[in-house]
Design an enzyme around this catalytic site. Structure first.
Site: not given
Ligand code: MN
Length: 416
Positions: A120, A122, A127, A136, A193, A195, A227, A231, A234, A238, A247, A251, A349, A363
């Protein structure tokens, strides 16, 4: 000359003669899984039709997945599509072919591919920067490597499921920044997500690279991909190795695989701005500029729509994606990693610049700070048990026609 079908479909039908997506189906009276091709609201039994019409190469369509067909490579894909277009266009074939057309509601659709490796990416700047700001807030929104390489991670191929498959809310470890210690339990931040997923064939051997120009011989088709993401799991797990149990539980992909060649009219340049860096030569193809857009490194003008329990919550546009599928495949193999028939890679995403184009609840509700409402007035920040998510998409086809990708749906069941 443009083909028209003897099925006499409206010119704007999302599953017209210019589309012809592949899937795997069975029927109650004939439970063997085999390849079907959707036209209109009918499914052509490609296996039986090819036998009746004496098309020997269609033997590969009697398999219970698309993998043997994927393994034949791009010349066979083009030949198969040309044959299907001919028999569904030329009235001379009608008497032989028509009896192998089944109503869509008379068939059960299955996972179209035996998924090989699953990656997957990004690839949406919107996103990636939204996630950066939420997760962050004290760091730059986009990681420093983001415009130099398509960032990705290896996912779990065994839990890729077909549209319509419900799944149980995952449990796991989580720890918020203020929590003194981690706790275990059902995820409380279950997300989507939106996608696209790319289906790969024409296996390679270890040590071999697939260039941007060669990617078209290996990227067979496209599906809509959800996906599903926990959260809270994750966020705690992560760092430093990336997504894992947040994740890998499920899927979802659509049952119909749209051939890449059906999206030729939807090809567009990738978004690039003044100041975007030059990419390394392996991420450029013929006709590709220094920043890596153009020629074989194309984007796609695909429009998605996501609904939750019948309420449309977002409309992401794929045209904003920074990296081309060809660049993603070139990057995946540049170290000599081989590809297998049935490999699948997600785009990441899809989020656009506007709030109504964000491809995840993370988001849309901005990390939980800005809940949104469904039509029944109920607020959402993350998914509740019983929620059903449906993603659809369309793209321009040739001569003003439309290509409608197969939808992907799924429902959240309570934790087991
Ligand atoms: Mn994804």
């Amino acid at each position: 000359m443009t083909a028209t079908s003897w099925l006499d479909l409206p010119a704007d039908h999302p599953f017209g003669i210019h589309h012809l997506p592949y899937g795997i189906f069975s029927t109650a009276t004939d439970p063997g899984r085999r390849v079907g091709v959707r036209i209109g609201d009918l499914v052509l039994d490609a296996s039986r039709a090819s036998i009746s019409a004496g098309y020997a190469a269609g033997g590969v369509w009697s398999a219970p997945s698309l993998n043997p067909f994927l393994g034949q490579g791009s010349i066979a894909w083009a030949a198969g599509r040309a044959w299907l277009t001919e028999v569904l266009s030329d009235p001379a074939y009608r008497s032989v072919i028509e009896r192998h057309l089944l109503p869509l509601d008379a068939v059960t659709l299955h996972l179209p591919i035996e998924v090989g490796d699953y990656v997957d990416y990004y690839a949406s700047a919107h996103h990636a920067s939204n996630v950066g700001k939420i997760f962050r807030p004290d760091s730059p929104a986009l990681p420093v490597n983001w415009k130099h390489l398509p960032i990705g991670y290896h996912g779990r191929s065994g839990t890729v499921v077909v549209s319509g498959t419900d799944f149980h809310r995952p449990s796991g470890q989580r720890k918020g920044p203020q929590d003194p210690a981690p706790v275990f339990g059902p995820s409380v931040r279950l997300d989507i997500e939106a996608e696209l997923g790319y289906v790969v064939g024409g296996a390679t051997t270890m040590g071999e690279r697939v260039s941007v120009d060669e990617a078209g011989e290996h990227v067979f088709g496209v599906v809509i991909l959800n996906d599903w993401s926990a959260r809270d799991i994750q966020a705690w797990e992560y760092v430093p190795l990336g997504p894992y149990l947040g994740k890998s539980f499920c899927t979802s992909i659509s049952a119909w695989v749209t051939p890449m060649v059906a999206l030729e009219a939807a090809r567009i340049d990738l978004p690039r701005e003044e100041g975007d860096p030059e990419v390394l030569p392996y991420l450029r193809g013929t006709g590709t500029g220094a920043q890596g857009s153009g020629g074989t490194a194309y984007g796609l003008d695909v429009h998605l729509q996501v609904s939750v329990n019948g309420t449309v919550v977002t409309r992401p546009d794929y045209r904003d994606m920074y990296w081309s599928p060809a660049q993603m495949l070139a990057h995946m193999t540049v170290n000599g990693a081989s590809i297998r028939d049935g490999d699948l890679f997600g785009s990441g995403t899809i989020s656009g610049p506007d709030k109504g184009q964000r491809g995840s609840f993370l988001e849309l509700a901005w990390g939980g700070a800005e809940p949104f409402e469904l039509a029944d007035g109920s607020p959402r920040t993350y998914l509740q048990d019983g929620d059903e998510v449906v993603m659809t998409a369309w793209a321009p086809g040739p001569d003003g026609s439309r290509i409608g990708l197969g939808e992907v749906s799924g429902r959240v069941l309570p934790t087991r």
